[in-house]
Design a protein around this motif. Structure first.
Motif, PDB file in Angstrom:
ATOM      1  N   LEU A  59      17.292  15.121 -24.588  1.00  0.00           N
ATOM      2  CA  LEU A  59      16.741  14.004 -25.367  1.00  0.00           C
ATOM      3  C   LEU A  59      17.077  12.672 -24.713  1.00  0.00           C
ATOM      4  CD1 LEU A  59      17.863  15.240 -28.897  1.00  0.00           C
ATOM      5  CD2 LEU A  59      15.565  15.434 -27.886  1.00  0.00           C
ATOM      6  N   ARG A  60      16.233  11.693 -24.962  1.00  0.00           N
ATOM      7  CA  ARG A  60      16.491  10.334 -24.512  1.00  0.00           C
ATOM      8  C   ARG A  60      16.235   9.377 -25.679  1.00  0.00           C
ATOM      9  NH1 ARG A  60      13.585   6.622 -21.333  1.00  0.00           N
ATOM     10  NH2 ARG A  60      13.972   5.322 -23.135  1.00  0.00           N
ATOM     11  N   GLY A  61      16.697   8.147 -25.539  1.00  0.00           N
ATOM     12  CA  GLY A  61      16.461   7.123 -26.533  1.00  0.00           C
ATOM     13  C   GLY A  61      17.331   5.938 -26.176  1.00  0.00           C
ATOM     14  N   PHE A  64      20.302   0.029 -25.632  1.00  0.00           N
ATOM     15  CA  PHE A  64      20.413  -1.307 -25.029  1.00  0.00           C
ATOM     16  C   PHE A  64      19.126  -1.512 -24.249  1.00  0.00           C
ATOM     17  CE2 PHE A  64      24.845   0.287 -25.096  1.00  0.00           C
ATOM     18  CZ  PHE A  64      25.403  -0.653 -25.942  1.00  0.00           C
ATOM     19  N   LYS A  65      18.233  -2.311 -24.781  1.00  0.00           N
ATOM     20  CA  LYS A  65      16.936  -2.475 -24.140  1.00  0.00           C
ATOM     21  C   LYS A  65      16.910  -3.790 -23.375  1.00  0.00           C
ATOM     22  CE  LYS A  65      14.463   0.160 -24.258  1.00  0.00           C
ATOM     23  NZ  LYS A  65      14.484   1.435 -23.463  1.00  0.00           N
ATOM     24  N   MET A  66      16.685  -3.701 -22.064  1.00  0.00           N
ATOM     25  CA  MET A  66      16.619  -4.912 -21.226  1.00  0.00           C
ATOM     26  C   MET A  66      15.175  -5.401 -21.223  1.00  0.00           C
ATOM     27  SD  MET A  66      19.186  -3.918 -18.121  1.00  0.00           S
ATOM     28  CE  MET A  66      19.666  -5.589 -17.701  1.00  0.00           C
ATOM     29  N   VAL A  97      21.586   8.446 -22.484  1.00  0.00           N
ATOM     30  CA  VAL A  97      21.406   7.066 -22.948  1.00  0.00           C
ATOM     31  C   VAL A  97      21.605   6.097 -21.787  1.00  0.00           C
ATOM     32  CG1 VAL A  97      23.756   6.367 -23.647  1.00  0.00           C
ATOM     33  CG2 VAL A  97      21.804   5.651 -25.012  1.00  0.00           C
ATOM     34  N   GLU A  98      20.819   5.027 -21.785  1.00  0.00           N
ATOM     35  CA  GLU A  98      20.983   3.995 -20.759  1.00  0.00           C
ATOM     36  C   GLU A  98      22.106   3.048 -21.166  1.00  0.00           C
ATOM     37  OE1 GLU A  98      17.524   1.593 -19.740  1.00  0.00           O
ATOM     38  OE2 GLU A  98      18.766   0.224 -18.542  1.00  0.00           O
ATOM     39  N   ILE A  99      23.006   2.784 -20.213  1.00  0.00           N
ATOM     40  CA  ILE A  99      23.998   1.738 -20.446  1.00  0.00           C
ATOM     41  C   ILE A  99      23.684   0.607 -19.461  1.00  0.00           C
ATOM     42  CG2 ILE A  99      25.892   2.975 -21.554  1.00  0.00           C
ATOM     43  CD1 ILE A  99      26.121   2.610 -17.961  1.00  0.00           C
ATOM     44  N   LEU A 115      24.665   9.393 -18.641  1.00  0.00           N
ATOM     45  CA  LEU A 115      24.431   7.952 -18.731  1.00  0.00           C
ATOM     46  C   LEU A 115      23.329   7.560 -17.747  1.00  0.00           C
ATOM     47  CD1 LEU A 115      28.180   6.858 -18.843  1.00  0.00           C
ATOM     48  CD2 LEU A 115      26.558   6.815 -20.769  1.00  0.00           C
ATOM     49  N   GLN A 116      22.387   6.777 -18.240  1.00  0.00           N
ATOM     50  CA  GLN A 116      21.251   6.354 -17.411  1.00  0.00           C
ATOM     51  C   GLN A 116      21.487   4.951 -16.872  1.00  0.00           C
ATOM     52  OE1 GLN A 116      17.385   7.105 -19.181  1.00  0.00           O
ATOM     53  NE2 GLN A 116      16.593   5.128 -18.513  1.00  0.00           N
ATOM     54  N   VAL A 117      21.191   4.785 -15.584  1.00  0.00           N
ATOM     55  CA  VAL A 117      21.139   3.448 -14.987  1.00  0.00           C
ATOM     56  C   VAL A 117      19.670   3.093 -14.896  1.00  0.00           C
ATOM     57  CG1 VAL A 117      21.631   2.044 -12.951  1.00  0.00           C
ATOM     58  CG2 VAL A 117      23.254   3.813 -13.673  1.00  0.00           C
ATOM     59  N   GLY A 118      19.270   2.026 -15.565  1.00  0.00           N
ATOM     60  CA  GLY A 118      17.863   1.645 -15.608  1.00  0.00           C
ATOM     61  C   GLY A 118      17.417   0.982 -14.317  1.00  0.00           C
ATOM     62  N   SER A 119      16.113   0.864 -14.202  1.00  0.00           N
ATOM     63  CA  SER A 119      15.505   0.284 -13.004  1.00  0.00           C
ATOM     64  C   SER A 119      16.072  -1.102 -12.690  1.00  0.00           C
ATOM     65  CB  SER A 119      13.992   0.195 -13.255  1.00  0.00           C
ATOM     66  OG  SER A 119      13.324  -0.137 -12.091  1.00  0.00           O
ATOM     67  N   ARG A 120      16.291  -1.888 -13.752  1.00  0.00           N
ATOM     68  CA  ARG A 120      16.763  -3.263 -13.551  1.00  0.00           C
ATOM     69  C   ARG A 120      18.218  -3.325 -13.094  1.00  0.00           C
ATOM     70  NH1 ARG A 120      13.046  -2.441 -16.688  1.00  0.00           N
ATOM     71  NH2 ARG A 120      11.264  -3.806 -16.968  1.00  0.00           N
ATOM     72  N   ASN A 121      18.931  -2.237 -13.219  1.00  0.00           N
ATOM     73  CA  ASN A 121      20.356  -2.222 -12.854  1.00  0.00           C
ATOM     74  C   ASN A 121      20.669  -1.405 -11.608  1.00  0.00           C
ATOM     75  OD1 ASN A 121      22.192  -3.806 -14.341  1.00  0.00           O
ATOM     76  ND2 ASN A 121      21.788  -2.587 -16.178  1.00  0.00           N
ATOM     77  N   LEU A 140      20.044   8.155 -12.350  1.00  0.00           N
ATOM     78  CA  LEU A 140      19.873   6.893 -11.625  1.00  0.00           C
ATOM     79  C   LEU A 140      18.387   6.628 -11.375  1.00  0.00           C
ATOM     80  CD1 LEU A 140      21.059   4.474 -10.060  1.00  0.00           C
ATOM     81  CD2 LEU A 140      21.260   5.995  -8.065  1.00  0.00           C
ATOM     82  N   LYS A 141      17.860   5.641 -12.098  1.00  0.00           N
ATOM     83  CA  LYS A 141      16.456   5.287 -11.914  1.00  0.00           C
ATOM     84  C   LYS A 141      16.283   4.434 -10.664  1.00  0.00           C
ATOM     85  CE  LYS A 141      13.968   5.790 -16.028  1.00  0.00           C
ATOM     86  NZ  LYS A 141      13.000   5.094 -16.882  1.00  0.00           N
ATOM     87  N   ARG A 142      15.117   4.556 -10.063  1.00  0.00           N
ATOM     88  CA  ARG A 142      14.816   3.732  -8.887  1.00  0.00           C
ATOM     89  C   ARG A 142      14.448   2.321  -9.350  1.00  0.00           C
ATOM     90  NH1 ARG A 142       9.805   4.924  -4.748  1.00  0.00           N
ATOM     91  NH2 ARG A 142      10.174   3.185  -3.302  1.00  0.00           N
ATOM     92  N   GLU A 170      12.374   8.804 -10.386  1.00  0.00           N
ATOM     93  CA  GLU A 170      11.322   7.887  -9.904  1.00  0.00           C
ATOM     94  C   GLU A 170      10.539   7.414 -11.125  1.00  0.00           C
ATOM     95  OE1 GLU A 170       9.875   6.245  -7.441  1.00  0.00           O
ATOM     96  OE2 GLU A 170       7.947   5.971  -8.455  1.00  0.00           O
ATOM     97  N   ARG A 171      10.449   6.086 -11.311  1.00  0.00           N
ATOM     98  CA  ARG A 171       9.816   5.534 -12.520  1.00  0.00           C
ATOM     99  C   ARG A 171       8.709   4.534 -12.191  1.00  0.00           C
ATOM    100  NH1 ARG A 171       9.478   0.459 -12.901  1.00  0.00           N
ATOM    101  NH2 ARG A 171      10.267   0.162 -15.027  1.00  0.00           N
ATOM    102  N   GLY A 172       8.230   4.593 -10.942  1.00  0.00           N
ATOM    103  CA  GLY A 172       7.147   3.690 -10.563  1.00  0.00           C
ATOM    104  C   GLY A 172       7.685   2.414  -9.956  1.00  0.00           C
ATOM    105  N   SER A 205       5.888   7.834 -17.819  1.00  0.00           N
ATOM    106  CA  SER A 205       5.654   6.898 -18.929  1.00  0.00           C
ATOM    107  C   SER A 205       5.726   5.461 -18.421  1.00  0.00           C
ATOM    108  CB  SER A 205       6.695   7.117 -20.039  1.00  0.00           C
ATOM    109  OG  SER A 205       6.558   8.401 -20.602  1.00  0.00           O
ATOM    110  N   HIS A 206       6.866   5.098 -17.809  1.00  0.00           N
ATOM    111  CA  HIS A 206       6.971   3.735 -17.270  1.00  0.00           C
ATOM    112  C   HIS A 206       6.143   3.569 -15.998  1.00  0.00           C
ATOM    113  CE1 HIS A 206      10.479   3.940 -19.967  1.00  0.00           C
ATOM    114  NE2 HIS A 206      10.171   2.680 -20.199  1.00  0.00           N
ATOM    115  N   ALA A 207       5.929   4.645 -15.258  1.00  0.00           N
ATOM    116  CA  ALA A 207       5.180   4.531 -13.999  1.00  0.00           C
ATOM    117  C   ALA A 207       3.710   4.189 -14.251  1.00  0.00           C
ATOM    118  CB  ALA A 207       5.291   5.823 -13.192  1.00  0.00           C
TER     119      ALA A 207
HETATM  120  C1  PEP Z   1      13.933   3.449 -20.021  1.00  0.00           C
HETATM  121  O1  PEP Z   1      13.820   4.563 -19.473  1.00  0.00           O
HETATM  122  O2  PEP Z   1      14.245   3.325 -21.213  1.00  0.00           O
HETATM  123  C2  PEP Z   1      13.668   2.223 -19.257  1.00  0.00           C
HETATM  124  C3  PEP Z   1      13.977   1.037 -19.717  1.00  0.00           C
HETATM  125  O3  PEP Z   1      13.078   2.435 -18.069  1.00  0.00           O
HETATM  126  P1  PEP Z   1      13.186   1.610 -16.705  1.00  0.00           P
HETATM  127  O4  PEP Z   1      14.625   1.254 -16.507  1.00  0.00           O
HETATM  128  O5  PEP Z   1      12.652   2.574 -15.719  1.00  0.00           O
HETATM  129  O6  PEP Z   1      12.305   0.392 -16.884  1.00  0.00           O
END
Ligand code: PEP
Ligand code: MN
Length: 271
Positions: A59-61, A64-66, A97-99, A115-121, A140-142, A170-172, A205-207
């Motif tokens: 599951l994901r969710g 902390f939304k950047m 979860v993304e931190i 723990l997820q590292v988002g694209s912006r981080n 680790l997201k690209r 890979e998220r685009g 989804s984000h791609a």
């Molecule tokens: C996410 O997966 O919730 C997200 C914010 O994606 P990204 O970091 O790829 O923009």
């Protein structure tokens, strides 16, 4: 893998990563699904029950939304912890979860499975070093403007601390094209799979930012021999507090996982 496609040797042997009861990079193709943002316990449980019944193995969710716009929903933060606990208990599925900052690691590590590292981080080397000191699996997201080699160097920051439990996503990437939210670099995902020992999953989804394009990209990722998917799903996309425009409905999600079966079968994998 028993299949002859992809050709033996085309993809490097991955080091499987165990996230709770779910193994990434093994014979199972792992679908991670859930809302962009955790909103309420009821929303999370409704989505989790459905995706679990239709093939999701994690599951994901976001909590902390950047967000690009400071006025938009920023996430529930630590207030969401009891919801995450409840949904893990009920479904038995691991939660990712993304931190977004190093001081969140301690709070969340005991409540989630990765723990997820988002694209912006992706370039946040201080955060990557902190995650290297944990033994929690890292997704680790690209970065959306990162070259493939930079993505692998970001993974090296985590590895350098002794944490080898790394999954790439890979998220685009941002290109001149504006008909899709980003440009899915599927070849780049396969390149990463060939040049690093980590499982690689794809986030269509984000791609794409478009529900109608997500299904075909899921099938392509499975056919290419990649290790799984990260999918945003919502029980009421029009009321979602984040990224509702790209959310899969519950029904569309299950149609995608049904369509994946024959493709996975052809490459010697299953959900
Ligand atoms: C996410 O997966 O919730 C997200 C914010 O994606 P990204 O970091 O790829 O923009
Ligand atoms: Mn999102």
């Amino acid at each position: 893998m028993s299949s002859t496609y992809p050709e033996a040797g085309e993809l490097s042997a991955t080091r499987p990563v165990q996230v709770g009861a779910t193994c990434f990079g093994g014979t199972r193709f792992v679908v991670v699904a859930g809302p962009c943002a955790v909103e309420t316990q009821e929303q999370l449980v409704t989505i989790a029950r459905h995706v679990r019944a239709h093939g999701a193995a994690a599951l994901r969710g976001g909590v902390f939304k950047m967000r690009t716009d400071p006025r938009s929903f920023q996430g529930l933060g630590a207030q969401a912890l009891p919801y995450l606990d409840a949904v893990r208990r009920e479904t038995g599925l691991p939660f990712i979860v993304e931190i977004t900052a190093a001081d969140q690691v301690g709070t969340f590590a005991g409540h989630v499975d990765a723990l997820q590292v988002g694209s912006r981080n992706m370039y946040n080397s201080h955060l990557l070093k902190e995650l290297g000191r944990t033994r929690t699996p890292i997704l680790l997201k690209r970065g959306f403007a990162a070259q493939l080699k930079e993505w692998l160097l970001a993974a090296d920051y985590v590895l350098a601390g002794g944490n080898e439990e790394i999954i790439l996503c890979e998220r685009g990437i941002r290109t001149f094209e504006d008909q899709t939210r980003n440009t899915l670099d599927l070849a780049g995902a396969v390149w990463a799979r060939q040049h690093a020992p980590f499982p690689v999953i794809v986030d269509p989804s984000h791609a794409t930012g478009r529900p109608e394009l997500i299904g075909p990209m899921c099938l392509a990722a499975a056919a290419a021999g990649l290790d799984g998917l990260l999918l945003e799903v919502h029980n009421e996309p029009t009321r979602a507090l984040a990224d509702g425009f790209q959310a899969l409905t519950l029904d569309r999600f299950s149609r995608i996982t049904t369509a994946l079966s024959p493709v996975l079968n052809a490459v010697g994998r299953s959900l």
